[in-house]
Design a protein around this motif. Structure first.
Motif, PDB file in Angstrom:
ATOM      1  N   GLY A 122       0.791  -1.219   0.000  1.00  0.00           N
ATOM      2  CA  GLY A 122       0.000   0.000   0.000  1.00  0.00           C
ATOM      3  C   GLY A 122       0.825   1.272   0.000  1.00  0.00           C
ATOM      4  N   ILE A 123       2.002   1.236  -0.625  1.00  0.00           N
ATOM      5  CA  ILE A 123       2.904   2.396  -0.659  1.00  0.00           C
ATOM      6  C   ILE A 123       2.852   3.040  -2.044  1.00  0.00           C
ATOM      7  N   ALA A 124       2.598   4.331  -2.083  1.00  0.00           N
ATOM      8  CA  ALA A 124       2.484   5.058  -3.350  1.00  0.00           C
ATOM      9  C   ALA A 124       3.870   5.373  -3.913  1.00  0.00           C
ATOM     10  N   TYR A 125       3.915   5.628  -5.205  1.00  0.00           N
ATOM     11  CA  TYR A 125       5.148   6.045  -5.874  1.00  0.00           C
ATOM     12  C   TYR A 125       4.779   6.971  -7.028  1.00  0.00           C
ATOM     13  N   MET A 129       7.820   7.386 -12.714  1.00  0.00           N
ATOM     14  CA  MET A 129       8.920   6.433 -12.589  1.00  0.00           C
ATOM     15  C   MET A 129       9.021   5.538 -13.819  1.00  0.00           C
ATOM     16  N   ASN A 130       7.888   5.258 -14.471  1.00  0.00           N
ATOM     17  CA  ASN A 130       7.919   4.438 -15.682  1.00  0.00           C
ATOM     18  C   ASN A 130       8.675   5.132 -16.805  1.00  0.00           C
ATOM     19  N   VAL A 131       8.684   6.468 -16.792  1.00  0.00           N
ATOM     20  CA  VAL A 131       9.471   7.214 -17.776  1.00  0.00           C
ATOM     21  C   VAL A 131      10.958   6.938 -17.554  1.00  0.00           C
ATOM     22  N   LEU A 132      11.357   6.848 -16.300  1.00  0.00           N
ATOM     23  CA  LEU A 132      12.762   6.619 -15.978  1.00  0.00           C
ATOM     24  C   LEU A 132      13.218   5.238 -16.428  1.00  0.00           C
ATOM     25  N   VAL A 133      12.288   4.270 -16.446  1.00  0.00           N
ATOM     26  CA  VAL A 133      12.629   2.945 -16.954  1.00  0.00           C
ATOM     27  C   VAL A 133      13.095   3.049 -18.405  1.00  0.00           C
ATOM     28  N   VAL A 134      12.346   3.798 -19.202  1.00  0.00           N
ATOM     29  CA  VAL A 134      12.692   3.987 -20.615  1.00  0.00           C
ATOM     30  C   VAL A 134      14.027   4.709 -20.745  1.00  0.00           C
ATOM     31  N   LEU A 269      20.358   6.488  -3.057  1.00  0.00           N
ATOM     32  CA  LEU A 269      20.897   7.799  -2.686  1.00  0.00           C
ATOM     33  C   LEU A 269      20.510   8.864  -3.705  1.00  0.00           C
ATOM     34  N   VAL A 270      20.624   8.521  -4.998  1.00  0.00           N
ATOM     35  CA  VAL A 270      20.259   9.472  -6.053  1.00  0.00           C
ATOM     36  C   VAL A 270      18.762   9.765  -5.999  1.00  0.00           C
ATOM     37  N   GLY A 271      17.950   8.733  -5.776  1.00  0.00           N
ATOM     38  CA  GLY A 271      16.505   8.927  -5.687  1.00  0.00           C
ATOM     39  C   GLY A 271      16.128   9.858  -4.552  1.00  0.00           C
ATOM     40  N   SER A 272      16.796   9.702  -3.422  1.00  0.00           N
ATOM     41  CA  SER A 272      16.542  10.592  -2.292  1.00  0.00           C
ATOM     42  C   SER A 272      16.997  12.014  -2.603  1.00  0.00           C
ATOM     43  N   GLY A 279       8.391   5.296  -2.011  1.00  0.00           N
ATOM     44  CA  GLY A 279       8.217   4.323  -3.086  1.00  0.00           C
ATOM     45  C   GLY A 279       9.094   4.634  -4.286  1.00  0.00           C
ATOM     46  N   GLY A 280       9.217   5.921  -4.636  1.00  0.00           N
ATOM     47  CA  GLY A 280      10.048   6.327  -5.766  1.00  0.00           C
ATOM     48  C   GLY A 280      11.525   6.071  -5.522  1.00  0.00           C
TER      49      GLY A 280
END
Length: 340
Positions: A122-125, A129-134, A269-272, A279-280
């Motif tokens: 139940g954690i949002a993100y 983030m799907n753009v970052l996958v690409v 670390l980069v995400g933070s 979640g992100g």
């Protein structure tokens, strides 16, 4: 941390993957038809892309600039760090490039399993983030192949050399030529996985939430169930690859376990740093710590034919993929919690 790992181990996606590995190791006659395997892969790529595009339509461009820059930074940094680390092993240049491209790129299925993990808790993100996958699919492949061109066309010693202006100009010329290699660009930018991800993401972004009633029954409601089937098949393939990986010694096995931990920690670390939610941040760690077995191998087959697929594909699918599925995802989540 222990409870998180246990919960993840008892999830259907992990248990069906383990079932596939077991079936391969005991040489069961369980097989997936080639057409079904391809169909499941296409489904997952389209589902992740279109859902991400629909969620992206709710964000302002200014809100995604820093995460995008962070993703590109990881896509360039990780393959360079891997090549530096591999200088201390006896692995040859072409296989080192293969591992750098594979581990610098991302695993779309590991990412999908991480999304299921977050949704179960139940954690949002962030939808983008799907753009970052690409975005993280291609840079590592391009950087790795560029470094291969540089290494092949210049006389670098193991210790490195000092270069005068003329030599630096030559290397810049080689780099320019490597980046403009049509085959490299085509394989890195227009391969199946990137084309489907980017295309479906753009479609989802254009149609927005207006198409949710049409998209939801197939690409959202059934996503978890179809992921289970795909991971059962991945377990079969991974089980078949394990004997190949063990032939290359304990150092290469250690590499397959240590790189995701180190790269995933850098990703967290980069995400933070770019301001993502819990979640992100966890998903950024998953992307950084995963290894490609679709986009990168497809590019390597034509661009680096001297690289041994049993090494880079066996490592990513036989070692790193199950590690991330079982322990990596909970580990990146625990690191994200600690940093946040």
């Amino acid at each position: 941390m222990y409870e998180i790992i246990v919960q993840n181990l008892l999830s259907p996606v992990v248990l069906f993957f383990v079932l596939g590995v077991f079936a391969a190791l005991v040489k069961s006659d369980l097989k997936f038809p080639a057409g079904l395997t391809e169909a499941l892969s296409i489904y997952l790529l389209v589902a992740i892309g279109i859902k991400g595009g629909m969620q992206l339509s709710q964000y302002e461009i200014s809100a995604v600039i820093k995460p995008i820059l962070g993703a590109l930074f990881l896509g360039v940094l990780i393959p360079i760090l891997i090549l530096i680390a591999l200088r201390f092993t006896k692995l040859d240049l072409h296989n080192s490039i293969g591992l750098a491209a594979t581990y610098g790129s991302v695993s779309i299925v590991t990412y999908g399993a991480a999304i299921s993990f977050l949704e179960k808790k139940g954690i949002a993100y962030e939808g983008f983030m799907n753009v970052l996958v690409v975005l993280m699919e291609s840079p590592a492949i391009l950087v790795s192949l560029l470094l291969l061109r540089l290494a092949e066309k210049s006389d670098f010693s193991q210790e490195g050399i000092l270069m005068n202006k003329k030599e630096k100009a030559q290397i810049l010329g080689f780099a320019h030529a490597g980046l403009l290699d049509k085959e490299v660009l085509r394989d890195s930018l227009f391969g199946k996985s990137i084309l489907l991800l980017l295309g479906s993401l753009l479609i989802g972004w254009v149609v927005g939430q207006n198409a949710e009633s049409l998209i939801k029954p197939l690409f959202i409601d059934l996503y978890g169930s179809i992921l289970i089937l795909f991971l059962l098949n991945m377990g079969l393939i991974a089980g078949e690859r394990l004997p190949e990986v063990t032939k290359h010694g304990w150092k290469i096995l250690l590499f397959g376990l240590c790189v995701p931990i180190i790269a995933g920690s850098i990703g967290v670390l980069v995400g933070s740093w770019v301001g993502l939610s819990l979640g992100g941040v966890m998903l950024m760690g998953v992307l950084a710590g995963s290894a490609s077995y679709i986009a990168a191998p497809a590019a390597l087959r034509s661009s680096v034919p001297d690289a041994n697929p049993s090494i880079y594909l066996g490592m990513s699918l036989g070692i790193t993929f199950p590690f991330n599925l079982i322990a990596g995802i909970p580990l990146y989540f625990a690191l994200a919690q600690f940093i946040q």
